[in-house]
Design a protein around this motif. Structure first.
Motif, mmCIF file in Angstrom:
data_model
loop_
_atom_site.group_PDB
_atom_site.id
_atom_site.type_symbol
_atom_site.label_atom_id
_atom_site.label_comp_id
_atom_site.label_asym_id
_atom_site.label_seq_id
_atom_site.Cartn_x
_atom_site.Cartn_y
_atom_site.Cartn_z
ATOM 1 N N CYS A 57 0.821 -1.204 0.000
ATOM 2 C CA CYS A 57 0.000 0.000 0.000
ATOM 3 C C CYS A 57 0.858 1.258 0.000
ATOM 4 C CB CYS A 57 -0.937 -0.026 1.205
ATOM 5 S SG CYS A 57 -2.062 1.378 1.268
ATOM 6 N N ILE A 58 1.920 1.301 0.796
ATOM 7 C CA ILE A 58 2.763 2.490 0.892
ATOM 8 C C ILE A 58 3.402 2.809 -0.453
ATOM 9 C CG2 ILE A 58 4.875 1.319 1.665
ATOM 10 C CD1 ILE A 58 3.530 4.640 3.099
ATOM 11 N N ASP A 59 3.752 1.796 -1.234
ATOM 12 C CA ASP A 59 4.329 2.021 -2.564
ATOM 13 C C ASP A 59 3.280 2.571 -3.526
ATOM 14 O OD1 ASP A 59 6.841 1.090 -1.743
ATOM 15 O OD2 ASP A 59 6.310 -0.990 -2.220
ATOM 16 N N MET A 60 2.053 2.099 -3.418
ATOM 17 C CA MET A 60 0.970 2.603 -4.247
ATOM 18 C C MET A 60 0.686 4.062 -3.905
ATOM 19 S SD MET A 60 -2.443 3.573 -4.417
ATOM 20 C CE MET A 60 -2.892 3.138 -2.775
ATOM 21 N N VAL A 61 0.699 4.393 -2.614
ATOM 22 C CA VAL A 61 0.457 5.773 -2.187
ATOM 23 C C VAL A 61 1.541 6.683 -2.761
ATOM 24 C CG1 VAL A 61 0.385 7.319 -0.190
ATOM 25 C CG2 VAL A 61 -0.818 5.128 -0.106
ATOM 26 N N LYS A 62 2.791 6.249 -2.696
ATOM 27 C CA LYS A 62 3.892 7.049 -3.233
ATOM 28 C C LYS A 62 3.735 7.252 -4.732
ATOM 29 C CE LYS A 62 8.920 7.364 -3.346
ATOM 30 N NZ LYS A 62 10.179 6.696 -3.038
ATOM 31 N N ALA A 63 3.372 6.209 -5.444
ATOM 32 C CA ALA A 63 3.184 6.311 -6.893
ATOM 33 C C ALA A 63 2.013 7.240 -7.236
ATOM 34 C CB ALA A 63 2.966 4.926 -7.498
ATOM 35 N N ALA A 64 0.958 7.175 -6.460
ATOM 36 C CA ALA A 64 -0.229 7.982 -6.734
ATOM 37 C C ALA A 64 -0.020 9.458 -6.407
ATOM 38 C CB ALA A 64 -1.425 7.435 -5.946
ATOM 39 N N LEU A 65 0.719 9.748 -5.349
ATOM 40 C CA LEU A 65 0.871 11.129 -4.883
ATOM 41 C C LEU A 65 2.099 11.839 -5.437
ATOM 42 C CD1 LEU A 65 -0.067 10.722 -1.106
ATOM 43 C CD2 LEU A 65 -1.534 11.428 -3.012
ATOM 44 N N GLY A 66 3.066 11.086 -5.950
ATOM 45 C CA GLY A 66 4.329 11.691 -6.347
ATOM 46 C C GLY A 66 5.165 11.924 -5.094
ATOM 47 N N THR A 67 6.413 12.260 -5.287
ATOM 48 C CA THR A 67 7.322 12.350 -4.147
ATOM 49 C C THR A 67 6.929 13.439 -3.163
ATOM 50 O OG1 THR A 67 9.105 11.462 -5.507
ATOM 51 C CG2 THR A 67 9.741 12.537 -3.465
ATOM 52 N N ASP A 68 6.642 14.635 -3.657
ATOM 53 C CA ASP A 68 6.282 15.723 -2.738
ATOM 54 C C ASP A 68 5.000 15.414 -1.973
ATOM 55 O OD1 ASP A 68 8.508 17.199 -3.443
ATOM 56 O OD2 ASP A 68 7.443 18.414 -4.922
ATOM 57 N N GLY A 69 3.998 14.891 -2.668
ATOM 58 C CA GLY A 69 2.746 14.524 -2.005
ATOM 59 C C GLY A 69 2.947 13.402 -1.008
ATOM 60 N N PHE A 70 3.806 12.460 -1.377
ATOM 61 C CA PHE A 70 4.091 11.339 -0.484
ATOM 62 C C PHE A 70 4.755 11.816 0.801
ATOM 63 C CE2 PHE A 70 7.059 7.936 0.891
ATOM 64 C CZ PHE A 70 6.116 6.990 1.253
ATOM 65 N N ILE A 71 5.720 12.722 0.670
ATOM 66 C CA ILE A 71 6.397 13.252 1.852
ATOM 67 C C ILE A 71 5.394 13.982 2.739
ATOM 68 C CG2 ILE A 71 8.113 14.933 2.647
ATOM 69 C CD1 ILE A 71 9.777 14.066 0.130
ATOM 70 N N ALA A 72 4.517 14.774 2.146
ATOM 71 C CA ALA A 72 3.485 15.474 2.924
ATOM 72 C C ALA A 72 2.568 14.478 3.623
ATOM 73 C CB ALA A 72 2.678 16.406 2.018
ATOM 74 N N HIS A 73 2.190 13.412 2.924
ATOM 75 C CA HIS A 73 1.349 12.362 3.510
ATOM 76 C C HIS A 73 2.047 11.730 4.719
ATOM 77 C CE1 HIS A 73 -0.869 8.611 3.957
ATOM 78 N NE2 HIS A 73 0.261 7.963 3.770
ATOM 79 N N CYS A 74 3.338 11.423 4.559
ATOM 80 C CA CYS A 74 4.099 10.800 5.657
ATOM 81 C C CYS A 74 4.186 11.723 6.855
ATOM 82 C CB CYS A 74 5.494 10.405 5.182
ATOM 83 S SG CYS A 74 5.491 9.048 3.999
ATOM 84 N N ARG A 75 4.441 12.989 6.610
ATOM 85 C CA ARG A 75 4.517 13.955 7.710
ATOM 86 C C ARG A 75 3.180 14.060 8.435
ATOM 87 N NH1 ARG A 75 7.099 19.367 5.571
ATOM 88 N NH2 ARG A 75 6.957 19.844 7.786
ATOM 89 N N GLY A 76 2.108 14.139 7.675
ATOM 90 C CA GLY A 76 0.784 14.236 8.292
ATOM 91 C C GLY A 76 0.423 12.995 9.082
ATOM 92 N N THR A 77 0.742 11.834 8.536
ATOM 93 C CA THR A 77 0.446 10.580 9.230
ATOM 94 C C THR A 77 1.270 10.476 10.511
ATOM 95 O OG1 THR A 77 -0.105 9.528 7.126
ATOM 96 C CG2 THR A 77 0.390 8.068 8.975
ATOM 97 N N ALA A 78 2.541 10.874 10.453
ATOM 98 C CA ALA A 78 3.386 10.855 11.651
ATOM 99 C C ALA A 78 2.807 11.769 12.725
ATOM 100 C CB ALA A 78 4.816 11.267 11.308
#
Length: 93
Positions: A15-36
């Motif tokens: 799932c985490i790889d799919m999220v990264k692919a769907a959001l792109g790197t900047d979106g993925f980093i923002a997602h990770c920060r928000g989830t943390a």
């Protein structure tokens, strides 16, 4: 558990790889920060022991750090290509 089966598709995609692919790197980093932030916020509230939520927050922080490292490496390689070198060797013309 690092790779729970309910986060892996039938095709073996995490799932985490799919999220990264769907959001792109900047979106993925923002997602990770928000989830943390969410895991840090609720630490010790869902259960009396905050350890599991703190570990999950750390996992997402590490995902973001890895993504930032990948960006840095890509940028360095791009700069080397523009200068005509990679791995210390001149590129063929």
């Amino acid at each position: 558990v690092d790779r729970p089966s309910h986060y892996i598709s039938k095709d073996g995609i995490e799932c985490i790889d799919m999220v990264k692919a769907a959001l792109g790197t900047d979106g993925f980093i923002a997602h990770c920060r928000g989830t943390a932030i969410s895991y840090l916020w609720r630490a010790g509230k869902k259960t009396e022991d905050p350890k599991e939520d703190l570990e999950k927050a750390a996992r997402y922080i590490n995902y973001a750090i890895k993504a930032l490292s990948e960006i840095s490496l890509e940028r360095q390689n791009s700069e080397k290509i523009l200068r005509g070198t990679i791995n210390g060797s001149r590129l063929p013309k």
